[in-house]
Design an enzyme around this catalytic site. Structure first.
Site, mmCIF file in Angstrom:
data_model
loop_
_atom_site.group_PDB
_atom_site.id
_atom_site.type_symbol
_atom_site.label_atom_id
_atom_site.label_comp_id
_atom_site.label_asym_id
_atom_site.label_seq_id
_atom_site.Cartn_x
_atom_site.Cartn_y
_atom_site.Cartn_z
ATOM 1 C CD GLU A 173 0.793 0.428 2.925
ATOM 2 O OE1 GLU A 173 0.758 1.566 2.991
ATOM 3 O OE2 GLU A 173 1.921 -0.316 3.590
ATOM 4 C CD GLU A 316 7.188 1.858 -0.254
ATOM 5 O OE1 GLU A 316 8.352 1.160 -0.942
ATOM 6 O OE2 GLU A 316 7.483 3.181 -0.067
#
Length: 352
Positions: A173, A316
């Site tokens: 994300e 991430e």
């Protein structure tokens, strides 16, 4: 595929294949269960995919990128433009996750599900539901229908990735302010005090942390999310990235692809998926336990054991990417190691 269609499609993992993989492990010339969670992970992948011939050679990290209106309350060190820049950098291979993914031989697939401005960079999937969510301290972050649409983006993406031959999906994300939304959801879903599940995020000062806690408390007070209704919690105090990742977990369960949990934001999304479809937990693999305050709490709620404990909190998808190497090594033993019958070593017997 609609959310309701996906929920009807989810069935338990194949226990026969789990047992077949376990028999393979037990036949290998080494002490029984001596690779611990790595053995369990391979067995679980066998059950997920319906075959003891486990392969994860083609894998990716799907990165859901979205902005959060609550950022205007000073809950983050950066502004929304950073979300857009990093989203573009995913497609250019210029992020920490990209560097790690190159080493892990994993593709990085950034998805604009709610960045505050348009992203035209080649390589970014355009699946925008909103230009960032609303300020949740004033009203719901999004409408319930928008949350459902964002979940459906993740469900459909999982199906597309399966068709493209991917055999392992990691969840990532990017979204400034998403440790605020995730902390709000954790507080409600797990009925925990806001202060105990909220951390400094990406380098907040003590004053910044206090603003963050106050914003979360106000959002919960204003919206009164129902802890028994994960869609209500998601739409009122959540984020589009969380919704998209929840869809990836549900889509993985529908299409029988293992989906890896990353850190806190990914874990909250996994909790939403598990609350919507309890059997979807069969298709999740925990990569690491986040350094964020609620990291271990979430994995406990999900009944998942992490492969890594490195005090990571980058997000991430970096934790999930890091765990791929461990799975690769486990599979080398699973596939290549000689068996007791091929050696002069007497086979180990299970202890009482």
């Amino acid at each position: 595929m609609t959310l309701q269609e996906a929920l009807r499609e989810i069935s338990p993992a194949d226990e026969t294949c789990v047992q077949e993989a376990q028999r393979r492990w037990d036949s290998i010339a080494k002490p029984l269960n001596s690779l611990g969670l790595l053995e369990q992970a391979v067995c679980r992948i066998a059950g997920i995919t319906g075959t003891a011939d486990v392969t994860i050679e083609k894998r990716c990290v799907a990165v859901m990128c979205a902005d959060n209106g609550v950022v205007c309350r000073g809950v983050a060190q950066s502004d929304c433009e950073i979300t857009a820049i990093v989203t573009e950098n995913f497609a250019k291979g210029r992020t920490s996750a990209c560097a790690m993914a190159r080493h892990a031989h994993a593709d990085v697939i950034p998805v604009d599900i709610g960045v505050y401005r348009d992203i035209d960079t080649p390589g970014v999937l355009r699946r925008k539901i909103m230009y960032g969510t609303n300020d949740m301290t004033l009203c719901s972050a999004m409408a319930r229908e928008q949350a459902i649409r964002a979940i459906e983006v993740g469900i459909d993406l999982a199906g597309c990735l399966k068709k493209q031959g991917y055999r392992l999906i990691a969840t990532g994300e990017m979204g400034i302010g998403n440790t605020t939304t995730s902390s709000a959801m954790i507080s409600v879903l797990l009925q925990q005090p806001v202060e105990e599940v909220t951390g400094h995020g990406a380098g907040l000062s003590s004053d910044g942390l206090n603003r963050k806690v106050c914003a979360i408390k106000k959002a919960i007070e204003v919206n009164r999310p129902d802890p028994e209704d994960p869609l209500d919690v998601l739409s009122k105090v959540g984020g589009l990235d969380i919704a998209g990742i929840a869809g990836l977990f549900l889509g993985g369960a529908v299409h029988k692809v293992p989906v890896m949990i990353d850190g806190v934001i990914s874990s909250v999304a996994a909790l939403v998926a598990q609350r919507l479809a309890p059997l979807s937990a069969d298709y999740m693999l925990a990569s690491h336990v986040s350094k964020e305050p609620a990291g271990a709490l979430l994995l406990s709620a999900l009944r998942q054991k992490p492969l890594i404990s490195c005090e990571m909190c980058l997000g991430e998808g970096t934790g999930a990417i890091a765990a791929m190497g461990l799975l690769d090594m486990a599979l080398c033993v699973y596939r290549e190691m000689c068996t007791f019958s091929q050696t002069s070593i007497e086979q180990y017997k299970p202890l009482e």
